[in-house]
Design a protein around this motif. Structure first.
Motif, PDB file in Angstrom:
ATOM      1  N   SER A  20      42.956  52.794  46.808  1.00 13.11           N
ATOM      2  CA  SER A  20      41.655  52.440  46.233  1.00 13.11           C
ATOM      3  C   SER A  20      41.149  51.173  46.909  1.00 13.11           C
ATOM      4  O   SER A  20      41.925  50.376  47.425  1.00 13.11           O
ATOM      5  CB  SER A  20      41.795  52.220  44.733  1.00 13.11           C
ATOM      6  N   ASN A  21      39.869  51.003  46.878  1.00 19.82           N
ATOM      7  CA  ASN A  21      39.252  49.862  47.542  1.00 19.82           C
ATOM      8  C   ASN A  21      39.462  48.596  46.702  1.00 19.82           C
ATOM      9  O   ASN A  21      38.570  48.146  45.987  1.00 19.82           O
ATOM     10  CB  ASN A  21      37.755  50.110  47.750  1.00 19.82           C
ATOM     11  N   ARG A  22      40.679  48.073  46.773  1.00 23.37           N
ATOM     12  CA  ARG A  22      40.983  46.894  45.981  1.00 23.37           C
ATOM     13  C   ARG A  22      40.262  45.688  46.559  1.00 23.37           C
ATOM     14  O   ARG A  22      40.372  45.402  47.755  1.00 23.37           O
ATOM     15  CB  ARG A  22      42.491  46.649  45.962  1.00 23.37           C
ATOM     16  N   PRO A  23      39.505  44.956  45.715  1.00 29.70           N
ATOM     17  CA  PRO A  23      38.732  43.838  46.248  1.00 29.70           C
ATOM     18  C   PRO A  23      39.614  42.643  46.612  1.00 29.70           C
ATOM     19  O   PRO A  23      40.758  42.535  46.172  1.00 29.70           O
ATOM     20  CB  PRO A  23      37.775  43.472  45.113  1.00 29.70           C
ATOM     21  N   GLU A  52      28.154  51.693  47.373  1.00 26.89           N
ATOM     22  CA  GLU A  52      27.490  50.513  46.844  1.00 26.89           C
ATOM     23  C   GLU A  52      28.118  50.174  45.504  1.00 26.89           C
ATOM     24  O   GLU A  52      28.374  51.055  44.671  1.00 26.89           O
ATOM     25  CB  GLU A  52      25.993  50.770  46.679  1.00 26.89           C
ATOM     26  N   TRP A  53      28.332  48.883  45.294  1.00 27.39           N
ATOM     27  CA  TRP A  53      29.088  48.435  44.140  1.00 27.39           C
ATOM     28  C   TRP A  53      28.283  47.461  43.289  1.00 27.39           C
ATOM     29  O   TRP A  53      27.468  46.686  43.789  1.00 27.39           O
ATOM     30  CB  TRP A  53      30.373  47.719  44.587  1.00 27.39           C
ATOM     31  N   CYS A  86      37.923  39.505  40.755  1.00 29.59           N
ATOM     32  CA  CYS A  86      36.758  40.383  40.625  1.00 29.59           C
ATOM     33  C   CYS A  86      37.182  41.840  40.737  1.00 29.59           C
ATOM     34  O   CYS A  86      38.296  42.161  41.172  1.00 29.59           O
ATOM     35  CB  CYS A  86      35.719  40.057  41.698  1.00 29.59           C
ATOM     36  N   LYS A  87      36.280  42.727  40.326  1.00 29.49           N
ATOM     37  CA  LYS A  87      36.457  44.156  40.558  1.00 29.49           C
ATOM     38  C   LYS A  87      35.089  44.771  40.799  1.00 29.49           C
ATOM     39  O   LYS A  87      34.051  44.161  40.488  1.00 29.49           O
ATOM     40  CB  LYS A  87      37.169  44.830  39.388  1.00 29.49           C
ATOM     41  N   GLY A  88      35.068  45.952  41.367  1.00 25.59           N
ATOM     42  CA  GLY A  88      33.818  46.634  41.667  1.00 25.59           C
ATOM     43  C   GLY A  88      33.642  47.884  40.837  1.00 25.59           C
ATOM     44  O   GLY A  88      34.617  48.544  40.458  1.00 25.59           O
ATOM     45  N   ARG A  89      32.377  48.201  40.533  1.00 29.93           N
ATOM     46  CA  ARG A  89      32.038  49.431  39.811  1.00 29.93           C
ATOM     47  C   ARG A  89      31.018  50.186  40.660  1.00 29.93           C
ATOM     48  O   ARG A  89      30.015  49.605  41.094  1.00 29.93           O
ATOM     49  CB  ARG A  89      31.456  49.081  38.447  1.00 29.93           C
ATOM     50  N   GLU A  96      33.637  54.815  37.421  1.00 28.46           N
ATOM     51  CA  GLU A  96      34.632  54.632  38.479  1.00 28.46           C
ATOM     52  C   GLU A  96      34.662  53.163  38.897  1.00 28.46           C
ATOM     53  O   GLU A  96      33.664  52.610  39.371  1.00 28.46           O
ATOM     54  CB  GLU A  96      34.287  55.511  39.696  1.00 28.46           C
ATOM     55  N   THR A  97      35.829  52.522  38.725  1.00 29.34           N
ATOM     56  CA  THR A  97      35.967  51.104  39.086  1.00 29.34           C
ATOM     57  C   THR A  97      37.178  50.906  39.977  1.00 29.34           C
ATOM     58  O   THR A  97      38.101  51.738  40.006  1.00 29.34           O
ATOM     59  CB  THR A  97      36.129  50.231  37.827  1.00 29.34           C
ATOM     60  N   THR A  98      37.170  49.810  40.695  1.00 29.28           N
ATOM     61  CA  THR A  98      38.356  49.410  41.462  1.00 29.28           C
ATOM     62  C   THR A  98      39.327  48.700  40.526  1.00 29.28           C
ATOM     63  O   THR A  98      39.012  48.414  39.373  1.00 29.28           O
ATOM     64  CB  THR A  98      37.969  48.453  42.594  1.00 29.28           C
ATOM     65  N   GLU A  99      40.499  48.400  41.044  1.00 27.77           N
ATOM     66  CA  GLU A  99      41.410  47.507  40.328  1.00 27.77           C
ATOM     67  C   GLU A  99      40.876  46.078  40.421  1.00 27.77           C
ATOM     68  O   GLU A  99      39.990  45.763  41.231  1.00 27.77           O
ATOM     69  CB  GLU A  99      42.800  47.568  40.956  1.00 27.77           C
TER      70      GLU A  99
END
Length: 386
Positions: A20-23, A52-53, A86-89, A96-99
């Protein structure tokens, strides 16, 4: 939709993290300590894909970060200190969110950094080069340096600062002045960042030179006891004299209290540490020793003797002598003799007797080739005049 994979091996199975696209949280600039008033950016970066997040921050600082990928703090304070993650949505699929990213710690100090200037040599052989060094905490972290000459305003007992040539925003923390001939004071300050944050000016440091004057101190030593009487005599082809007292940081205190011809008589007090073409240091400990050391620079190759003295006894035995805080001699003679002085002998000296230490005093060494050079100039000028 959002796809992920991970790998595993062994029994029981050990799994990697999924893809996953972990920030990642980054600080820009990435300095270990930020000072109050500096500009800092906390950035949330999600690598991979064209998604896009929307962004969400979590922090234990007193001020919450906005839900954007970048949080720019234009004037930092201690209230911004804390851990940030931080995390992204996904904008296209809000469920759907990142860790969460790993936390990054931002430390903002309310202390104001004050640069410290050193000058070498502190006692000038006219015509020599002088090196200025400016040091700030975490000096490797992005500082540039500004160099000034301190110009005394004798009427106001203060100084103004004039920028030295090419002394604006240098990358190096040192600055060399060639061909220095007179007593002069210098200060520095440092800056970094965009917009640039500036420290306060350093305390002034002076390079002292007798120039054409010869200053004779009686008794002929740097250190003195409180309540001692000291005479400073200026010698030279002048009819009017003015002796002024400066503190070690260059602040002007006063004119000579009692001037007789070219001689200034001084009663030393507890607060006296003065410079007037010669250094005077006063021992505040009435039972402690003083170091008996030469007032003026010693010529390279000459001999010199240092000793230790109490108020009640002129010469002591069983004395420890230190050079730049390193023990160099301890024997019953109570005297440190250097038969042929070299540049390596220059530095700070102090003595210790019965567990009490003297103040430390700087012994300067004049390079003999420079003296010969000065003599050749005088001879050349004399021949031209003839």
């Amino acid at each position: 939709g959002l796809y992920r994979c991970r790998g595993g091996r062994g029994n029981p199975v050990y799994y990697t993290e999924d893809t996953s696209n972990r920030p990642v949280v980054t600080l820009y600039p990435n300095w270990s300590e930020i000072y109050r008033g500096e500009t800092i950016t906390v950035r949330c970066e999600i690598h991979g894909g064209d998604t896009e997040w929307d962004y969400e921050w979590e922090t234990n600082s007193m001020i919450k970060a906005p839900n954007q990928n970048e949080y720019r703090i234009r004037s930092a304070s201690s209230s911004n200190s804390g851990n940030y993650r931080c995390k992204g949505r996904m904008k296209s699929s809000q469920h759907e969110t990142t860790e969460w990213s790993d936390s990054v710690t931002l430390t903002v100090s309310d202390n104001e950094p004050r640069p410290v200037l050193t000058v070498s040599p502190s006692w000038l052989s006219p015509g020599a080069s002088v090196t200025l060094n400016c040091e700030v905490e975490h000096a490797s972290a992005g500082w540039s340096f500004y160099w000034y000459k301190a110009v005394p305003d004798l009427s106001e007992k203060s100084s103004s600062y004039e920028l030295l040539p090419d002394g604006s925003g240098t990358a190096q923390d040192s600055y060399i002045i060639h061909g220095q001939t007179h007593t002069a004071g210098y200060v520095c300050r440092a800056g970094r960042g965009d917009p640039e944050y500036h420290t306060d000016h350093s305390q002034p440091k002076f390079v002292w030179s007798a120039g054409q004057l010869v200053s004779v101190l009686s008794p002929d030593r740097v250190q003195h006891f409180t309540s001692d009487s000291v005479s400073l005599t200026c010698e030279g082809n002048f009819t009017e004299w003015r002796v002024r007292k400066f503190s070690e940081d260059g602040r002007l205190y006063s004119d000579c209290r009692r001037m007789t011809g070219s001689t200034c008589d001084i009663n030393t007090s507890k607060s006296d540490t003065a410079v007037s073409a010669v250094n005077i240091t006063v021992q505040n400990d009435g039972n402690g020793p003083i170091l008996v050391s030469p007032v003026h620079p010693v010529t390279e190759g000459a001999s010199v003797s240092l000793s230790c003295s109490l108020r009640t006894q002129q010469i002591l035995s069983n004395v420890f002598f230190y050079h730049n805080d390193k023990l160099i001699q301890n024997d019953p003679r109570g005297e440190l003799k250097i038969s042929a002085v070299s540049k390596s002998d220059e530095g700070f000296y102090k003595c210790q007797y019965s567990g009490r230490e003297s103040a430390q005093s700087w012994m300067s060494v004049k390079h003999i080739s420079l003296l010969n050079h000065q003599l050749s100039i005088l001879l050349f000028a004399s021949c031209r005049a003839t």
